[in-house]
Design an enzyme around this catalytic site. Sequence first.
Site, PDB file in Angstrom:
ATOM      1  N   ASP A  35      50.952 -14.093  70.135  1.00 46.12           N
ATOM      2  CA  ASP A  35      51.434 -15.277  69.281  1.00 46.12           C
ATOM      3  C   ASP A  35      52.862 -14.971  69.380  1.00 46.12           C
ATOM      4  O   ASP A  35      53.553 -13.982  68.769  1.00 46.12           O
ATOM      5  CB  ASP A  35      51.003 -15.218  67.949  1.00 46.12           C
ATOM      6  CG  ASP A  35      49.991 -15.818  67.726  1.00 46.12           C
ATOM      7  OD1 ASP A  35      49.598 -16.999  68.283  1.00 46.12           O
ATOM      8  OD2 ASP A  35      48.882 -15.572  67.008  1.00 46.12           O
ATOM      9  N   ARG A  81      55.891 -11.306  68.186  1.00 47.03           N
ATOM     10  CA  ARG A  81      55.292 -10.118  67.866  1.00 47.03           C
ATOM     11  C   ARG A  81      56.024  -8.967  68.328  1.00 47.03           C
ATOM     12  O   ARG A  81      56.084  -7.874  67.998  1.00 47.03           O
ATOM     13  CB  ARG A  81      53.836  -9.958  68.615  1.00 47.03           C
ATOM     14  CG  ARG A  81      52.689 -11.043  68.066  1.00 47.03           C
ATOM     15  CD  ARG A  81      52.813 -11.112  66.539  1.00 47.03           C
ATOM     16  NE  ARG A  81      51.843 -11.852  66.158  1.00 47.03           N
ATOM     17  CZ  ARG A  81      51.384 -12.314  64.991  1.00 47.03           C
ATOM     18  NH1 ARG A  81      52.322 -12.097  64.156  1.00 47.03           N
ATOM     19  NH2 ARG A  81      50.430 -13.272  64.652  1.00 47.03           N
ATOM     20  N   ARG A 114      58.401 -22.766  61.138  1.00 49.02           N
ATOM     21  CA  ARG A 114      57.729 -22.827  62.558  1.00 49.02           C
ATOM     22  C   ARG A 114      57.725 -24.220  63.428  1.00 49.02           C
ATOM     23  O   ARG A 114      57.562 -24.189  64.494  1.00 49.02           O
ATOM     24  CB  ARG A 114      56.460 -22.202  62.520  1.00 49.02           C
ATOM     25  CG  ARG A 114      56.312 -20.589  62.165  1.00 49.02           C
ATOM     26  CD  ARG A 114      54.751 -20.294  61.687  1.00 49.02           C
ATOM     27  NE  ARG A 114      53.770 -20.554  62.849  1.00 49.02           N
ATOM     28  CZ  ARG A 114      52.554 -20.267  62.546  1.00 49.02           C
ATOM     29  NH1 ARG A 114      52.090 -20.245  61.334  1.00 49.02           N
ATOM     30  NH2 ARG A 114      51.947 -20.188  63.785  1.00 49.02           N
ATOM     31  N   LYS A 148      49.556 -26.273  69.167  1.00 55.29           N
ATOM     32  CA  LYS A 148      48.828 -25.857  67.818  1.00 55.29           C
ATOM     33  C   LYS A 148      49.371 -26.640  66.664  1.00 55.29           C
ATOM     34  O   LYS A 148      50.843 -26.618  66.742  1.00 55.29           O
ATOM     35  CB  LYS A 148      48.651 -24.564  67.566  1.00 55.29           C
ATOM     36  CG  LYS A 148      49.890 -23.519  67.861  1.00 55.29           C
ATOM     37  CD  LYS A 148      49.404 -22.226  67.721  1.00 55.29           C
ATOM     38  CE  LYS A 148      50.708 -21.387  67.448  1.00 55.29           C
ATOM     39  NZ  LYS A 148      50.366 -19.828  67.523  1.00 55.29           N
ATOM     40  N   HIS A 149      48.753 -26.726  65.627  1.00 61.01           N
ATOM     41  CA  HIS A 149      47.538 -26.589  65.488  1.00 61.01           C
ATOM     42  C   HIS A 149      46.883 -28.244  65.108  1.00 61.01           C
ATOM     43  O   HIS A 149      47.165 -28.821  64.223  1.00 61.01           O
ATOM     44  CB  HIS A 149      47.433 -25.935  64.178  1.00 61.01           C
ATOM     45  CG  HIS A 149      47.723 -24.537  64.098  1.00 61.01           C
ATOM     46  ND1 HIS A 149      49.174 -24.415  63.560  1.00 61.01           N
ATOM     47  CD2 HIS A 149      47.473 -23.219  64.361  1.00 61.01           C
ATOM     48  CE1 HIS A 149      49.695 -23.258  63.922  1.00 61.01           C
ATOM     49  NE2 HIS A 149      48.461 -22.535  64.089  1.00 61.01           N
ATOM     50  N   HIS A 164      44.886 -18.929  56.482  1.00 61.45           N
ATOM     51  CA  HIS A 164      44.477 -17.364  56.537  1.00 61.45           C
ATOM     52  C   HIS A 164      43.830 -16.867  55.309  1.00 61.45           C
ATOM     53  O   HIS A 164      42.934 -16.187  55.340  1.00 61.45           O
ATOM     54  CB  HIS A 164      45.964 -16.730  56.830  1.00 61.45           C
ATOM     55  CG  HIS A 164      46.508 -16.852  57.990  1.00 61.45           C
ATOM     56  ND1 HIS A 164      47.468 -17.951  58.390  1.00 61.45           N
ATOM     57  CD2 HIS A 164      46.392 -15.964  59.053  1.00 61.45           C
ATOM     58  CE1 HIS A 164      47.900 -17.747  59.673  1.00 61.45           C
ATOM     59  NE2 HIS A 164      47.118 -16.590  60.240  1.00 61.45           N
ATOM     60  N   ASP A 178      40.793 -21.309  66.147  1.00 58.67           N
ATOM     61  CA  ASP A 178      41.966 -20.334  65.550  1.00 58.67           C
ATOM     62  C   ASP A 178      40.920 -18.943  65.164  1.00 58.67           C
ATOM     63  O   ASP A 178      39.946 -18.983  65.272  1.00 58.67           O
ATOM     64  CB  ASP A 178      42.564 -20.897  64.284  1.00 58.67           C
ATOM     65  CG  ASP A 178      43.862 -20.407  64.009  1.00 58.67           C
ATOM     66  OD1 ASP A 178      44.212 -19.221  64.274  1.00 58.67           O
ATOM     67  OD2 ASP A 178      44.712 -21.015  63.262  1.00 58.67           O
TER      68      ASP A 178
END
Length: 347
Positions: free
Chosen positions: A63, A71, A138, A168-169, A181, A251
């Site tokens: 990601d 990352r 985002r 996504k998503h 999450h 996901d």
Amino acid sequence: MLGPVVVDVEGPELTAADRARLRHPLVGMVILFARNYRSPGQLAALTAEIHALRGPSLLIAVDHEGGRVQRFREPPFTRIPPMAALGRLWDEDVLGACRVAASTGYVMASELRAHGVDLSFAPVLDLDWGRSGVIGDRALHRDARVVSLLAAQLCHGMALAGMANCGKHFPGHGWAEADSHTHEPVDPRARAAILGDDAAPYRWLGITLDSVMPAHVVYPEVDRLPAGFSRIWIERVLRGECGFTGAVFSDDLTMEGAKIAGDVVAAGQMAIDAGCDFALVCNNPAEADRLLAGLRWRSSAAFAERLARLQPRGAAPDMAALSASAAYRQARNDVLEWAKGAAATRG
């Protein structure tokens, strides 16, 4: 043979357990996280060892969207601003934003490929409704048309670097306030509203999209199941009505939004049966092993074709050769200038 399960690895070097897991025939991809990065040389060595275990067709993904979901942030990786800043640039300079979007996609993808990473789960196509904390900055923009056009340029830049993309998503996580999450988000809007606005970029981008990741969000006006476990959303809407032809990733099956489907084996089986090509299991090696032991799956020509479409195109230069490239230097300058302006605007 490669399979449909996407797993992660524990740290900056492979353990014996990692190696055994990666050799499992149902593993088809590896996803990396910040914990897997210590230095450019270490990352290149890690990805080389992963590829050596099963061959280059075993894809390595990450990601790496920019902003708070990037990352690898230390040099030589370029820090990319959040995508909302690109949407704000669009509001000031449409064509300038398109140029920067293409440069951003190219810089992001080429730097990853120079270190052995094959795929970034980007771009985000969710709309900025100002409701979702987990999406937030985002998202590129509130307007689905702007999201589509900027995303097309991001994908173009990634393609210039030889990397596939992942929108996504699906069909959209921007309206649902809860974070999948940690919760089970619900979007109660009518089907027509979702398809006419949030899901529109998937239809407009067409064959530009190489892969798609559905949301762990329930849209009760369409199905009682989250989109990633729903044959209605994946087969009827995404593939049928939107004409999508690429790969579908679930996901992460360890997220709270996936718990509605049952344990990890039930969730993985439900995702595959609903039309997902790949099932992700992150941050929990024991759960990954359970899924690998319990998943029922048979390869197909369609799976092989979609997997082939995700393979990187062309040889990737190392970082020294990339840094010497005029195209990379110009694209990186575009990104740095945009980042400077974005920071000044925030300040």
